[in-house]
Enzyme design. Structure first.
Site, PDB file in Angstrom:
ATOM      1  N   GLY A  79     -10.620  36.758   3.368  1.00  0.00           N
ATOM      2  CA  GLY A  79     -11.376  37.746   2.591  1.00  0.00           C
ATOM      3  C   GLY A  79     -11.967  37.135   1.329  1.00  0.00           C
ATOM      4  O   GLY A  79     -11.388  36.233   0.728  1.00  0.00           O
ATOM      5  N   ARG A 143     -12.379  34.550   9.443  1.00  0.00           N
ATOM      6  CA  ARG A 143     -10.937  34.683   9.641  1.00  0.00           C
ATOM      7  C   ARG A 143     -10.424  33.950  10.882  1.00  0.00           C
ATOM      8  O   ARG A 143      -9.340  34.259  11.369  1.00  0.00           O
ATOM      9  CB  ARG A 143     -10.561  36.166   9.723  1.00  0.00           C
ATOM     10  CG  ARG A 143     -10.660  36.909   8.395  1.00  0.00           C
ATOM     11  CD  ARG A 143      -9.849  38.182   8.407  1.00  0.00           C
ATOM     12  NE  ARG A 143      -9.992  38.933   7.179  1.00  0.00           N
ATOM     13  CZ  ARG A 143      -9.279  38.722   6.075  1.00  0.00           C
ATOM     14  NH1 ARG A 143      -8.382  37.759   6.064  1.00  0.00           N
ATOM     15  NH2 ARG A 143      -9.460  39.455   4.995  1.00  0.00           N
ATOM     16  N   ASP A 174      -1.760  32.808   4.627  1.00  0.00           N
ATOM     17  CA  ASP A 174      -1.876  32.371   6.026  1.00  0.00           C
ATOM     18  C   ASP A 174      -2.733  31.109   6.129  1.00  0.00           C
ATOM     19  O   ASP A 174      -2.371  30.159   6.834  1.00  0.00           O
ATOM     20  CB  ASP A 174      -2.516  33.472   6.888  1.00  0.00           C
ATOM     21  CG  ASP A 174      -1.524  34.585   7.218  1.00  0.00           C
ATOM     22  OD1 ASP A 174      -0.308  34.305   7.254  1.00  0.00           O
ATOM     23  OD2 ASP A 174      -1.964  35.735   7.418  1.00  0.00           O
ATOM     24  N   LYS A 200      -6.229  31.492  -3.005  1.00  0.00           N
ATOM     25  CA  LYS A 200      -7.206  32.572  -3.141  1.00  0.00           C
ATOM     26  C   LYS A 200      -6.661  33.857  -2.560  1.00  0.00           C
ATOM     27  O   LYS A 200      -5.990  33.813  -1.530  1.00  0.00           O
ATOM     28  CB  LYS A 200      -8.483  32.174  -2.402  1.00  0.00           C
ATOM     29  CG  LYS A 200      -9.456  33.280  -2.176  1.00  0.00           C
ATOM     30  CD  LYS A 200      -9.818  33.501  -0.706  1.00  0.00           C
ATOM     31  CE  LYS A 200      -8.715  34.108   0.132  1.00  0.00           C
ATOM     32  NZ  LYS A 200      -9.152  34.637   1.430  1.00  0.00           N
ATOM     33  N   THR A 201      -6.850  34.962  -3.156  1.00  0.00           N
ATOM     34  CA  THR A 201      -6.755  36.299  -2.569  1.00  0.00           C
ATOM     35  C   THR A 201      -6.708  37.327  -3.682  1.00  0.00           C
ATOM     36  O   THR A 201      -5.937  37.187  -4.643  1.00  0.00           O
ATOM     37  CB  THR A 201      -5.564  36.517  -1.609  1.00  0.00           C
ATOM     38  OG1 THR A 201      -5.591  37.888  -1.175  1.00  0.00           O
ATOM     39  CG2 THR A 201      -4.193  36.240  -2.210  1.00  0.00           C
ATOM     40  N   ASP A 203      -5.469  40.038  -3.366  1.00  0.00           N
ATOM     41  CA  ASP A 203      -4.215  40.782  -3.206  1.00  0.00           C
ATOM     42  C   ASP A 203      -3.131  40.322  -4.176  1.00  0.00           C
ATOM     43  O   ASP A 203      -2.169  41.052  -4.421  1.00  0.00           O
ATOM     44  CB  ASP A 203      -3.679  40.630  -1.773  1.00  0.00           C
ATOM     45  CG  ASP A 203      -4.557  41.330  -0.756  1.00  0.00           C
ATOM     46  OD1 ASP A 203      -5.598  41.885  -1.167  1.00  0.00           O
ATOM     47  OD2 ASP A 203      -4.214  41.328   0.437  1.00  0.00           O
TER      48      ASP A 203
HETATM   49  P1  FBP Z   1      -7.268  37.739   2.127  1.00  0.00           P
HETATM   50  O1  FBP Z   1      -5.775  37.889   2.173  1.00  0.00           O
HETATM   51  O2  FBP Z   1      -7.818  36.972   3.239  1.00  0.00           O
HETATM   52  O3  FBP Z   1      -7.695  37.208   0.787  1.00  0.00           O
HETATM   53  O4  FBP Z   1      -7.936  39.171   2.225  1.00  0.00           O
HETATM   54  C1  FBP Z   1      -7.409  40.252   1.574  1.00  0.00           C
HETATM   55  C2  FBP Z   1      -8.146  41.533   1.850  1.00  0.00           C
HETATM   56  O5  FBP Z   1      -9.167  41.754   0.919  1.00  0.00           O
HETATM   57  C3  FBP Z   1      -7.165  42.703   1.886  1.00  0.00           C
HETATM   58  O6  FBP Z   1      -7.014  43.243   0.604  1.00  0.00           O
HETATM   59  C4  FBP Z   1      -7.791  43.612   2.901  1.00  0.00           C
HETATM   60  O7  FBP Z   1      -6.825  44.377   3.573  1.00  0.00           O
HETATM   61  C5  FBP Z   1      -8.425  42.675   3.876  1.00  0.00           C
HETATM   62  O8  FBP Z   1      -8.746  41.519   3.148  1.00  0.00           O
HETATM   63  C6  FBP Z   1      -9.672  43.230   4.515  1.00  0.00           C
HETATM   64  O9  FBP Z   1     -10.103  42.349   5.491  1.00  0.00           O
HETATM   65  P2  FBP Z   1     -11.586  42.271   6.031  1.00  0.00           P
HETATM   66  O10 FBP Z   1     -12.404  41.558   5.000  1.00  0.00           O
HETATM   67  O11 FBP Z   1     -11.477  41.425   7.258  1.00  0.00           O
HETATM   68  O12 FBP Z   1     -12.080  43.639   6.261  1.00  0.00           O
END
Ligand code: FBP
Length: 551
Positions: A79, A143, A174, A200-201, A203
């Protein structure tokens, strides 16, 4: 690329670099390390990258001889998170400072581009439009899970073709786990390619003693807090709505907690607490109704409720249900294809254990169907697609109607629902994230030059001024433990959930009773790039509290 006035001015911003990375650097090597848990298993799985020392950069008095030019590849994984472009900028500048003939190649659309040999060279002319901007659009992200030897070998072909000495993977827990597996594989096979990870994230759940925060969390939370503040002002002006605001954060509730500290809403769920207290959906709804009834008794039929998007997976009964659904969807995907929604619900209920089937069928139909959607490539439920805020609002509404019938509630309940996630992931980075990301990228170039592999770029001491930040590398194996994934025990980086003994949570817990029965909203306002440092450079409240600082 046409630029807005802010973009034009912001492009000129020169991110601050820690003193340790300014000019020539020398490497200080620490003692061998151990993984956080399951040492024997992790050691067996990573014989070549286990036990490596923590390394730290210090300013060198004398510059060493000129570095021979080398090439590096970079991947943005998962993400989007604000600041990714500055990681690339820092990496690029660090490489060019080592030798202007070093080259940086970006693999397109995430790990998939690496496997399928889709790439571009990143030049200064191309990069200049992306400096200090949000987004991952510079090379795109994806992803695709990088996990099989076939993918590693296919990737190695293009690395060799482009004479790439090191690969930088910018990703969450991951992706960094996979970076470590790749580093081990290349080392074991004598491929001669280093792998470096960058945390990175949005979250905020990739953190530990050495990785104080993942990049993007600061900016994303500030964007969400601005809009939550605006909603609270609206709410307090008209005094007629309950706003249910779901916030991203796939598992951990760090984002919701940070926004709660920033905005002081009437209610904020913390998923980790719900799990620790073994709460049921019914109790959760009950807690909200208690607050709404009490506020109605004061004549207040308005309020704000923050809901972490991962909440549903932390309610123990829902967790059991989701675990069974994961297996059913994996085993019976073919049988479910082509069924109508109603048939699908009944078929799935038939595969579930009786108590989970009962819970499943008691949910509003659209929520049950959302829980039954395909999993992502890492096997996770796509919680951003589940309308938890709607589920709560609907269940609260039903319960209040019942309470009204019983003469226990005489208020008016008008819910509004919001979901903030994608709005914040590509925002222009705050000064904090702009500086932090640039330093992470620059630091990655120094790690590559020092020859290490299987390390994560680490910049710490982040509540101090950027010049005093500590830069170095942490062996990724050190952050690993064994966890069950897809039914098998796998080595993974330990996820950092909200610590219920930690200062950010305890601070919020100390305020929440007052927040419920009063209206003490805080309005953080928009991100500021120019002005007093206490407004423009302030890190997240979570980081400040974790470092025993005042908020
Ligand atoms: P990452 O862990 O890859 O940084 O992504 C986090 C996130 O933004 C979450 O908060 C959310 O649930 C998810 O990605 C959404 O995924 P997508 O971008 O595939 O819709």
């Amino acid at each position: 690329m046409k630029k807005s006035p802010l973009q034009r001015v912001r492009a000129e911003y020169q991110p601050k670099l820690p003193k340790a990375l300014q000019g020539a650097v020398k490497l200080e090597v620490g003692a061998p390390t151990e993984s956080v848990a399951d040492q024997e298993e992790i050691k067996k799985l990573f014989p070549n990258t286990y036990g490596l020392p923590i390394v730290e950069f210090k300013q060198a008095e004398n510059a060493e001889g000129v570095t021979e030019p080398f090439n590096v590849g970079v991947i943005l994984s998962g993400g989007q998170a604000p600041g990714g472009h500055n990681v690339v900028s820092g990496l690029f500048d660090g490489l060019k400072n080592l030798n202007k003939d070093c080259r940086l190649y970006g693999f397109l659309m995430g790990p998939g581009g690496f496997v399928d040999h889709q790439y571009m060279e990143i030049t200064e002319d191309f990069l200049k439009d992306y400096r200090n901007t949000g987004g991952f659009d510079i090379i795109g992200s994806g992803r695709t899970k990088l996990e099989t030897p076939e993918q590693f070998d296919k990737g190695l072909k293009i690395l060799k073709e482009l004479n790439i000495k090191a690969l930088v993977i910018i990703g969450g827990d991951d992706s960094n786990t996979n970076a470590c597996v790749l580093a081990e594989y290349y080392k074991a096979n004598g491929a001669g390619v280093q792998v470096i990870g960058v945390p990175k994230t949005i979250d905020g759940d990739l953190k530990n003693k050495w990785i104080e925060t993942s990049f993007g969390f600061d900016t994303a939370c500030k964007v969400y807090s601005e809009v939550i503040g605006n909603i609270q002002r609206d709410c307090n002006s008209a005094k007629k709505y309950y706003h249910f605001i779901k916030l991203m954060g796939r598992s951990a509730s760090h984002i919701a907690l940070e926004c709660a500290l920033e905005c002081q809403p009437n209610f904020c769920f913390i998923s980790e607490e719900v799990q620790a207290k073994n709460m049921t959906l019914d109790q959760i709804v009950g807690q909200l109704c208690d607050m709404i009834v009490e506020r109605a008794n004061k004549g207040w039929n308005f309020g704000t409720v923050l809901v972490p998007e991962g909440l549903i997976e932390f309610i123990p009964s829902m967790k059991l249900l989701i675990a069974q659904l994961n297996d059913i969807l994996a085993e019976h995907a073919g049988d479910l294809d082509g069924l109508t929604d109603a048939e699908k619900l009944q078929a799935i209920a038939g595969y579930l254990q009786p108590s989970e089937a009962e819970l499943y069928l008691s949910l509003p139909e659209h929520i049950a169907l959302q829980l039954s959607l395909d999993r992502d490539s890492h096997g996770n439920v796509q919680v951003s697609l589940i309308d938890t805020e709607m589920l709560l609002a609907e269940m609260v509404s039903k319960r209040l109607a019942k309470l009204a019938e019983e003469g226990k509630y005489n208020g008016k309940f008008a819910p509004q629902r919001h979901f903030f996630g994608y709005e914040g992931r590509c925002a222009d980075p705050t000064n904090f994230d702009a500086d932090y990301c640039y330093a992470l990228g620059y630091n990655a170039s120094m790690l590559i030059n020092s020859g290490v592999t299987g390390y994560m770029s680490s910049v710490r001491n982040l509540t101090d001024k950027p010049e005093n930040w500590i830069a170095g590398g942490i062996p990724i194996t050190m952050m690993m433990n064994m966890e069950k994934r897809h039914g098998h025990m796998k080595p993974v980086i330990q996820k950092a959930l909200v610590d219920l003994d930690g200062k950010p949570y305890l601070k919020f817990a100390s305020m929440r009773d007052e927040l419920k029965l009063n209206t003490l909203y805080q309005y953080p306002g928009p991100i500021q790039y120019f002005g007093p440092a206490e407004v423009c450079d302030r890190p997240s409240m979570t980081l400040l509290l974790e470092h025993d600082k005042e908020i």
